[in-house]
Design an enzyme around this catalytic site. Structure first.
Site, mmCIF file in Angstrom:
data_model
loop_
_atom_site.group_PDB
_atom_site.id
_atom_site.type_symbol
_atom_site.label_atom_id
_atom_site.label_comp_id
_atom_site.label_asym_id
_atom_site.label_seq_id
_atom_site.Cartn_x
_atom_site.Cartn_y
_atom_site.Cartn_z
ATOM 1 N N ASN A 7 0.867 -1.181 0.000
ATOM 2 C CA ASN A 7 0.000 0.000 0.000
ATOM 3 C C ASN A 7 0.904 1.231 0.000
ATOM 4 O OD1 ASN A 7 -1.819 2.028 0.489
ATOM 5 N ND2 ASN A 7 -2.636 1.162 2.380
ATOM 6 N N LYS A 14 3.496 0.740 2.928
ATOM 7 C CA LYS A 14 3.234 -0.305 3.923
ATOM 8 C C LYS A 14 3.195 -1.642 3.203
ATOM 9 C CE LYS A 14 0.325 2.532 6.869
ATOM 10 N NZ LYS A 14 -0.863 3.221 6.432
ATOM 11 N N ARG A 90 -2.475 -2.066 -3.568
ATOM 12 C CA ARG A 90 -3.691 -1.332 -3.231
ATOM 13 C C ARG A 90 -3.745 -0.020 -4.012
ATOM 14 N NH1 ARG A 90 -4.868 3.570 0.259
ATOM 15 N NH2 ARG A 90 -7.108 3.568 0.129
ATOM 16 N N HIS A 179 -12.763 3.383 0.408
ATOM 17 C CA HIS A 179 -12.740 2.403 1.508
ATOM 18 C C HIS A 179 -13.453 1.111 1.111
ATOM 19 C CE1 HIS A 179 -12.566 5.765 4.830
ATOM 20 N NE2 HIS A 179 -11.349 5.390 4.469
ATOM 21 N N ASN A 208 -9.655 7.787 10.839
ATOM 22 C CA ASN A 208 -9.245 9.145 10.545
ATOM 23 C C ASN A 208 -10.017 9.643 9.322
ATOM 24 O OD1 ASN A 208 -7.782 11.390 11.092
ATOM 25 N ND2 ASN A 208 -6.170 10.806 9.649
ATOM 26 N N GLY A 209 -10.190 8.746 8.345
ATOM 27 C CA GLY A 209 -11.146 8.952 7.262
ATOM 28 C C GLY A 209 -12.330 8.044 7.569
ATOM 29 N N ARG A 238 -11.414 16.414 7.657
ATOM 30 C CA ARG A 238 -12.287 16.661 6.493
ATOM 31 C C ARG A 238 -13.703 16.997 6.975
ATOM 32 N NH1 ARG A 238 -11.020 11.227 3.341
ATOM 33 N NH2 ARG A 238 -9.169 10.974 4.634
ATOM 34 N N ASP A 280 -7.493 13.932 16.128
ATOM 35 C CA ASP A 280 -7.554 12.582 16.694
ATOM 36 C C ASP A 280 -8.750 12.494 17.634
ATOM 37 O OD1 ASP A 280 -6.994 10.341 18.567
ATOM 38 O OD2 ASP A 280 -5.189 10.171 17.342
ATOM 39 N N ARG A 282 -9.533 10.548 19.965
ATOM 40 C CA ARG A 282 -9.236 10.353 21.394
ATOM 41 C C ARG A 282 -8.981 11.689 22.084
ATOM 42 N NH1 ARG A 282 -5.044 5.690 20.084
ATOM 43 N NH2 ARG A 282 -4.845 7.137 18.378
ATOM 44 N N GLY A 328 -10.391 2.465 13.221
ATOM 45 C CA GLY A 328 -9.867 2.973 14.496
ATOM 46 C C GLY A 328 -10.923 3.377 15.511
ATOM 47 N N GLY A 330 -14.397 3.031 15.082
ATOM 48 C CA GLY A 330 -15.466 2.020 15.121
ATOM 49 C C GLY A 330 -15.094 0.790 15.935
ATOM 50 N N GLU A 331 -13.820 0.410 15.884
ATOM 51 C CA GLU A 331 -13.393 -0.803 16.600
ATOM 52 C C GLU A 331 -13.080 -0.536 18.063
ATOM 53 O OE1 GLU A 331 -10.123 -2.747 14.473
ATOM 54 O OE2 GLU A 331 -11.131 -2.298 12.589
ATOM 55 N N GLU A 383 -8.031 -4.997 5.404
ATOM 56 C CA GLU A 383 -7.945 -4.710 3.964
ATOM 57 C C GLU A 383 -6.808 -5.497 3.321
ATOM 58 O OE1 GLU A 383 -8.698 -0.183 3.421
ATOM 59 O OE2 GLU A 383 -8.333 -0.552 5.533
HETATM 60 P P1 AMP Z 1 -7.695 4.688 11.552
HETATM 61 O O1 AMP Z 1 -7.675 5.758 10.494
HETATM 62 O O2 AMP Z 1 -8.616 3.555 11.240
HETATM 63 O O3 AMP Z 1 -6.327 4.244 11.988
HETATM 64 O O4 AMP Z 1 -8.338 5.379 12.871
HETATM 65 C C1 AMP Z 1 -7.747 6.477 13.500
HETATM 66 C C2 AMP Z 1 -8.769 7.078 14.458
HETATM 67 O O5 AMP Z 1 -9.147 6.080 15.423
HETATM 68 C C3 AMP Z 1 -8.239 8.272 15.249
HETATM 69 O O6 AMP Z 1 -9.208 9.319 15.272
HETATM 70 C C4 AMP Z 1 -8.085 7.705 16.665
HETATM 71 O O7 AMP Z 1 -8.321 8.681 17.632
HETATM 72 C C5 AMP Z 1 -9.191 6.666 16.708
HETATM 73 N N1 AMP Z 1 -8.923 5.699 17.758
HETATM 74 C C6 AMP Z 1 -7.950 4.758 17.788
HETATM 75 N N2 AMP Z 1 -8.004 4.095 18.981
HETATM 76 C C7 AMP Z 1 -9.012 4.629 19.682
HETATM 77 C C8 AMP Z 1 -9.577 4.400 20.971
HETATM 78 N N3 AMP Z 1 -9.085 3.468 21.782
HETATM 79 N N4 AMP Z 1 -10.628 5.153 21.351
HETATM 80 C C9 AMP Z 1 -11.118 6.095 20.553
HETATM 81 N N5 AMP Z 1 -10.639 6.365 19.327
HETATM 82 C C10 AMP Z 1 -9.616 5.652 18.905
#
Ligand code: AMP
Length: 396
Positions: A7, A14, A90, A179, A208-209, A238, A280, A282, A328, A330-331, A383
């Protein structure tokens, strides 16, 4: 067969090496700061992790470094590059022609080069990564997997924008969706859990997206990202969907160029723009908990927009069998999932508070509250594995 999944981003590359006989990840890593200075992290199962600062002037140099590490006697996973039978690349965008994963050759690359104007950020590095790997691994089958291809079967009324039709004909301006590899993977996993390949599924990739997709019969019927990954729910930086004249009005008021206006909605908006704290989630949640009013507002806007899109897709699907959270946020963010699913009983959605709060990271968990009609899941996205699966299928 051993398959390398790559990717390539504008300054990163990556990779993951899969043994598809077992599904195991043999090695993985990331080249960063390509074109700036260069750093690489590499992990190989059962061996010491490797981290180094190395000069990476371009993607070709990164590919050379990756192949050297994969075949290294102390941190590598194979004796020679010849053991790797195929490479899955990718691509964020396959345009209108690459409607499914495909073996890559001169024709496909010429087409991908021709659509760089509608994919200016992701296209060039992905093409460079492919060229470097195709040259270094001429023996291997090279397959392109396109984020957009999951949306190839959208109906015209779902992808044509209500603007003069000639602009679609002239510039191919339409909804492409992004996605798709992630949505395809988690929707497929959900269909398996439901034992129903025809299931109506709404998948929320919140990272993040972020994007939300409606799937039925294993095919996407609508998605929140559009001509670019800018549309839909608010994201880290965004805006997501806004009234388009908000932008032209601000452009006129502030004297912004089109590039400055794009920067405004791409890198200065979303969670960051509203909260003024961070992109972010968090950090924004922590600030909200600490009483920061704008951070609280940013989270409320995010939840509100996610709910709206889920609701609209349930209307489109005329019901829903499963709602899935991935990526990130959602999980990992059980609180955000709870907020999204709150007061949705009218649509058949309700999650068990305790199960949701205790859902372990990295696991597939069903969150459904007893009696709720829609089954709600957290399904970690993968993915890379999806790309490896497609690559294997096209290598036979
Ligand atoms: P991704 O682009 O899928 O890597 O997701 C990144 C996003 O996931 C960022 O906004 C992070 O703040 C959020 N994220 C990752 N871990 C956590 C967590 N434990 N609690 C809340 N948000 C998280």
């Amino acid at each position: 067969m051993k398959i390398l999944v790559v990717n390539a981003g504008s300054s990163s590359l990556k990779y993951q090496l899969f043994d598809m006989d077992t599904g195991a990840v043999l090695a993985k890593g990331n080249c960063e700061r390509i074109g700036i200075d260069g750093a690489i992290t590499h992990k190989c199962a059962g061996k010491n992790d490797h981290k180094a600062n190395v000069s990476l002037p371009d993607h070709r140099a990164a590919v050379k470094e990756v192949l050297a590490l994969l075949t290294d006697t102390s941190v590598g996973a194979v004796r020679s590059v010849g053991e790797i039978g195929a490479v899955g690349h990718r691509f964020a965008h396959g345009g209108e022609r690459l409607r499914a994963s495909a073996r890559l050759g001169a024709d496909e690359i010429a087409y991908l080069e021709s659509i760089v104007p509608i994919n200016p950020l992701h296209g060039p590095p992905a093409i460079s990564g492919y060229k470097a790997l195709a040259e270094a691994m001429p023996h291997a089958v090279h397959v392109g997997v396109f984020d957009t291809s999951y949306y190839s079967d959208l109906e015209d009324y779902a992808y044509i924008y209500p603007i003069p039709y000639e602009l679609y004909e002239k510039y191919r301006v339409r909804r492409y969706g992004f996605h798709g590899t992630s949505h395809r993977y988690v929707a497929g996993e959900a269909a398996k859990l439901l034992h129903n390949p025809h299931a109506k599924i709404v998948t929320c990739h919140l990272g993040n997206g972020s994007s939300i997709t409606a799937t039925v019969n294993g095919k996407a019927v609508d998605t929140s990202m559009g001509f670019t990954p800018q549309d839909g729910v608010p994201m880290g930086t965004r805006s997501g969907a806004i009234d388009p004249t908000v932008l032209t009005y601000i452009m006129k008021k502030e004297g912004l160029t089109p590039e400055q206006a794009e920067k405004l909605i791409n890198s200065q908006s979303g969670l960051f723009g509203v909260s003024g704290v961070s992109s972010d989630c968090r950090d924004v949640k922590a600030a909200a908990e600490g009483g920061n009013a704008r951070a609280k507002l940013a989270v409320k806007i995010l939840v509100h927009q996610i709910k709206k899109i889920i609701g609209s897709y349930i209307a489109e699907l005329n019901g829903c069998d499963a709602l899935v959270f991935t990526a990130g946020i959602g999980e990992n963010d059980s609180e955000l999932r709870a907020l999204v699913c709150k007061d949705m009983e009218g649509l058949g959605i309700a999650v068990d508070e305790k199960i949701n709060a205790a859902a372990p990271r990295g696991a597939t968990v069903e969150l459904t509250k007893a009696g709720a009609k829609v089954r709600t899941f957290v399904i970690p996205t993968n993915e890379e594995y999806m790309i490896a699966r497609d690559t294997l299928a096209l290598s036979k």
